[in-house]
Motif scaffolding. Structure first.
Motif, PDB file in Angstrom:
ATOM      1  N   MET A   1       0.861  -1.196   0.000  1.00 46.37           N
ATOM      2  CA  MET A   1       0.000   0.000   0.000  1.00 46.37           C
ATOM      3  C   MET A   1       0.893   1.240   0.000  1.00 46.37           C
ATOM      4  O   MET A   1       1.753   1.383   0.842  1.00 46.37           O
ATOM      5  N   ILE A   2       0.694   2.125  -0.938  1.00 48.33           N
ATOM      6  CA  ILE A   2       1.488   3.348  -1.005  1.00 48.33           C
ATOM      7  C   ILE A   2       0.822   4.436  -0.185  1.00 48.33           C
ATOM      8  O   ILE A   2      -0.347   4.739  -0.360  1.00 48.33           O
TER       9      ILE A   2
ATOM     10  N   ASP B   1       8.004  -4.221  -0.531  1.00 49.90           N
ATOM     11  CA  ASP B   1       6.806  -4.923  -0.989  1.00 49.90           C
ATOM     12  C   ASP B   1       6.861  -5.078  -2.502  1.00 49.90           C
ATOM     13  O   ASP B   1       6.895  -4.089  -3.235  1.00 49.90           O
ATOM     14  N   GLN B   2       6.858  -6.307  -3.008  1.00 52.66           N
ATOM     15  CA  GLN B   2       6.979  -6.527  -4.444  1.00 52.66           C
ATOM     16  C   GLN B   2       5.727  -6.125  -5.210  1.00 52.66           C
ATOM     17  O   GLN B   2       5.754  -6.075  -6.434  1.00 52.66           O
ATOM     18  N   GLU B   3       4.654  -5.824  -4.532  1.00 52.68           N
ATOM     19  CA  GLU B   3       3.485  -5.270  -5.217  1.00 52.68           C
ATOM     20  C   GLU B   3       3.655  -3.775  -5.439  1.00 52.68           C
ATOM     21  O   GLU B   3       2.893  -3.160  -6.167  1.00 52.68           O
ATOM     22  N   ILE B   4       4.661  -3.196  -4.807  1.00 54.12           N
ATOM     23  CA  ILE B   4       4.961  -1.768  -4.995  1.00 54.12           C
ATOM     24  C   ILE B   4       6.200  -1.593  -5.868  1.00 54.12           C
ATOM     25  O   ILE B   4       6.204  -0.788  -6.802  1.00 54.12           O
TER      26      ILE B   4
ATOM     27  N   SER C   1       7.843   4.655  -3.001  1.00 54.38           N
ATOM     28  CA  SER C   1       7.962   3.384  -3.720  1.00 54.38           C
ATOM     29  C   SER C   1       9.409   3.011  -4.020  1.00 54.38           C
ATOM     30  O   SER C   1       9.715   1.844  -4.270  1.00 54.38           O
ATOM     31  N   LEU C   2      10.329   3.982  -3.990  1.00 52.80           N
ATOM     32  CA  LEU C   2      11.709   3.734  -4.408  1.00 52.80           C
ATOM     33  C   LEU C   2      12.472   2.814  -3.456  1.00 52.80           C
ATOM     34  O   LEU C   2      13.450   2.182  -3.855  1.00 52.80           O
ATOM     35  N   THR C   3      12.036   2.749  -2.212  1.00 54.76           N
ATOM     36  CA  THR C   3      12.731   1.916  -1.223  1.00 54.76           C
ATOM     37  C   THR C   3      11.819   0.856  -0.620  1.00 54.76           C
ATOM     38  O   THR C   3      12.167   0.228   0.380  1.00 54.76           O
ATOM     39  N   SER C   4      10.668   0.626  -1.226  1.00 59.59           N
ATOM     40  CA  SER C   4       9.711  -0.336  -0.685  1.00 59.59           C
ATOM     41  C   SER C   4      10.241  -1.762  -0.792  1.00 59.59           C
ATOM     42  O   SER C   4      10.899  -2.136  -1.755  1.00 59.59           O
TER      43      SER C   4
ATOM     44  N   LEU D   1       5.698  -0.250  -9.561  1.00 58.97           N
ATOM     45  CA  LEU D   1       6.877   0.296 -10.252  1.00 58.97           C
ATOM     46  C   LEU D   1       7.832  -0.846 -10.583  1.00 58.97           C
ATOM     47  O   LEU D   1       8.414  -1.462  -9.679  1.00 58.97           O
ATOM     48  N   LEU D   2       8.001  -1.117 -11.875  1.00 60.57           N
ATOM     49  CA  LEU D   2       8.884  -2.184 -12.333  1.00 60.57           C
ATOM     50  C   LEU D   2      10.134  -1.562 -12.952  1.00 60.57           C
ATOM     51  O   LEU D   2      10.039  -0.742 -13.867  1.00 60.57           O
TER      52      LEU D   2
END
Length: 310
Positions: free
Chosen positions: A1-2, A230-233, A225-228, A254-255
């Motif tokens: 969750m972002i 969570d692979q969904e983020i 998101s840059l340091t998450s 973000l891929l």
């Protein structure tokens, strides 16, 4: 969750931070520091040098001065600042180094490192805006491509676009592009300009998922998101990751296809991705004329002539 916070313009936040860095983390102020403190101070000063150059180039792009000659001065100033910086108290310190001897930083790479180390604060968003319902694709800068000529840039850009279309992801486009001295005859290791000065990316809006510039992505989506973990983020894929594996991360916000260590591999150029994974796919591509801006107005020969005259 972002997590999202109130929407504050990115530049306002960064300008405040950079003003602070310039006062408290100048080259001279790093004198006498040791271990963690000097690494932090030098990393922030190095980052600040690059951001000042980026901001100057963005402002120069809006000026009425003619041609690309206006970008020689900020490139030279940045190089001089960095040379002075590297020979001072930060010499030998393991600080965040610039990409490819240029002045600007690769999208994702520098911010991720500085945020993960706690040197920069995360910009977090809570407000519902047009960002978080999409899925994004970003290629970090390809070392062998970034400062090459227009044909190299175009070939790798087309491949990056092809992958974004295949994955149905919004393409994140680098804010800057460079060219080596061998292509410009300018006395700089790499001459950099804002991406949209040389190339026209507006045609990307014709594609369903569209595109967004890296600076706009950070402003709209923040940097959480840059340091998450969570692979969904966030998922950082190796540069040689196959199309099938990339496609398996459909839910990831973000891929990243990370080219940082690709320079000596078979994937040393971005277009090699298509040679290995996408050649047989049938996806629409636009011809070169849709990507190039009116280069005639900004010819390298013009730069060379003006540079000779100072």
């Amino acid at each position: 969750m972002i997590i999202r916070t109130s929407r504050i313009p990115l530049y306002s936040i960064l300008l405040t931070l950079f003003a602070k860095f310039e006062v408290n983390c100048s080259n001279e102020s790093c004198l006498g520091l040791k271990h963690f403190e000097i690494e932090k101070c030098c990393s922030l000063e190095n980052y600040s040098i690059s951001k000042r150059a980026e901001d100057t180039m963005r402002n120069s792009a809006l000026s009425l001065e003619e041609g690309d000659i206006r970008f020689i001065k900020p490139n030279k100033k940045c190089l001089e600042e960095r040379q002075k910086f590297a020979s001072g108290p930060c010499k030998g310190v393991r600080y965040l180094k610039p990409d490819f001897k240029g002045c600007t930083f690769s999208p994702f790479v520098s911010e991720q490192l500085l945020i993960s180390k706690g040197y920069l604060k995360n910009i977090i968003k809570t407000e519902e805006i047009d960002c978080f319902d999409k899925h994004y694709l970003l290629w970090t800068r390809v070392p062998r491509d970034y400062a090459m000529g227009h044909n190299h840039h175009l070939a790798s850009f087309n491949c990056m676009l092809k992958e974004a279309i295949y994955l149905n992801r919004t393409l994140i486009v680098d804010d800057f592009v460079g060219m080596q001295k061998v292509h410009t005859n300018i006395n700089l290791p790499i001459f950099e300009v804002p991406y949209n000065l040389w190339y026209n990316s507006t045609f990307l809006n014709d594609y369903e998922a569209g595109y967004i510039m890296w600076s706009e992505f950070k402003e709209k989506c923040g940097t959480a998101s840059l340091t998450s973990k969570d692979q969904e983020i966030l998922h950082e894929a190796h540069f040689s990751t196959s199309a099938e594996v990339m496609e398996s991360f459909k839910k990831t916000f973000l891929l990243i296809r990370d080219f940082r260590k690709s320079a000596e591999s078979d994937f040393r150029y971005g277009f090699k991705i298509c040679k290995h994974f996408y050649d047989k796919s049938d996806m629409p591509m636009r011809p070169a004329k849709y990507i190039f801006v009116e280069i005639a107005k900004k010819m390298i020969s013009y730069l060379e002539e003006r540079n000779k005259n100072g």
